[in-house]
Write an enzyme that holds these catalytic residues in place. Structure first.
Site, PDB file in Angstrom:
ATOM      1  CB  ILE A   9      -0.748  -0.007   1.177  1.00 22.77           C
ATOM      2  CG1 ILE A   9      -0.285   0.296   2.448  1.00 22.77           C
ATOM      3  CG2 ILE A   9      -2.008  -1.395   1.196  1.00 22.77           C
ATOM      4  CD1 ILE A   9      -1.059   0.349   3.721  1.00 22.77           C
ATOM      5  CE  LYS A  54       4.161  -1.994   5.522  1.00 22.13           C
ATOM      6  NZ  LYS A  54       3.511  -2.720   4.335  1.00 22.13           N
ATOM      7  CE  LYS A  57      10.073  -5.322   5.718  1.00 19.79           C
ATOM      8  NZ  LYS A  57       9.078  -4.597   4.969  1.00 19.79           N
ATOM      9  CB  SER A 109      10.330 -12.365   4.053  1.00 20.56           C
ATOM     10  OG  SER A 109       9.306 -11.724   3.915  1.00 20.56           O
ATOM     11  CG  ASP A 114      10.407  -3.174   1.944  1.00 21.09           C
ATOM     12  OD1 ASP A 114      10.063  -2.655   0.671  1.00 21.09           O
ATOM     13  OD2 ASP A 114       9.586  -3.732   2.545  1.00 21.09           O
ATOM     14  CD  GLU A 141       8.354  -0.472   5.459  1.00 16.65           C
ATOM     15  OE1 GLU A 141       7.680  -1.015   4.504  1.00 16.65           O
ATOM     16  OE2 GLU A 141       9.565  -0.089   5.010  1.00 16.65           O
ATOM     17  N   GLY A 163       3.866  -6.022   5.505  1.00 22.27           N
ATOM     18  CA  GLY A 163       2.610  -6.292   5.440  1.00 22.27           C
ATOM     19  C   GLY A 163       1.636  -5.580   6.361  1.00 22.27           C
TER      20      GLY A 163
END
Length: 205
Positions: A14, A16, A33, A37, A44, A97, A100
């Site tokens: 979305i 993030k 983070k 995975s 990220d 972060e 999901g």
């Protein structure tokens, strides 16, 4: 004390990481983070590092399999010790972060929301403005509140939807922090301008 925030979402993909990068940039913060995975393509952490060079910290766990952390760890033959999953101690603002949504399992027995409850760091819920966001956002807030997780507010991502952006905070009893527009091209400059247009930095300091 330097501000620290956890960024979670109502779902995956979305935005993030884009919001996290914008917040890291605005606060001159460090980014962490806990579990990554899926290592194919840009992770990220790598994305945030590209947007804000020198801002990122190493992940606690890097899992090859692109799946929920609990399953990725099992497939990779790794055991995640959630009790040892603690935010780094640094003398700078910190943006953490998750993966999901808030109820994504880190292990078979522990969800991200459970970890957030132990940390007691204010959580920012990222919510898309598209159809379905009211339901997903309210359920996410309820799940966090049920565990005693402190919620800093909701950050919307996407095109302006004034009714949803007003309705969700009112029903959930949390504040609307602002909205980040979808960017046709994500660059450090575009990210800085979008965050400045959609948020008040005073809400994060």
């Amino acid at each position: 004390m330097k501000p620290r925030f956890v960024v979670t979402g109502t779902d995956t993909d979305i935005g993030k990481s884009v919001f996290s990068a914008a917040l890291v940039q605005a606060l001159q913060a460090r980014y962490w983070k806990p579990v990554q995975s899926g290592l194919e393509g840009e992770t990220d952490t790598a994305f945030v590092e590209r947007m804000v060079p020198g801002s990122t910290l190493p992940e606690a766990w890097r899992l090859v399999t692109p799946a929920s952390p609990h399953l990725a760890a099992e497939i990779d033959g790794v055991e995640i010790d959630t009790d040892a999953l603690n935010p780094p101690t640094i003398d700078a603002p910190l943006v953490i972060e998750g993966a999901g949504g808030a109820l994504v399992p880190v292990t078979r027995n522990v969800l991200y929301a459970d970890v957030f409850a132990r940390w007691q760091i204010p959580v920012i819920v990222c919510a898309r403005t598209a159809l379905g966001t009211i339901n997903h956002s309210l359920m996410t807030v309820e799940a966090l509140k049920a565990r005693g997780v402190p919620i800093h507010g909701i950050a919307f991502i996407g095109e302006a939807m004034p009714d949803s952006e007003a309705t969700i905070p009112a029903i959930a009893g949390v504040r609307r922090l602002g909205r980040l527009d979808r960017l046709p091209a994500i660059t450090p400059e575009a990210l800085r301008a979008a965050f400045a247009a959609g948020f008040d930095i005073a809400d994060f300091t």
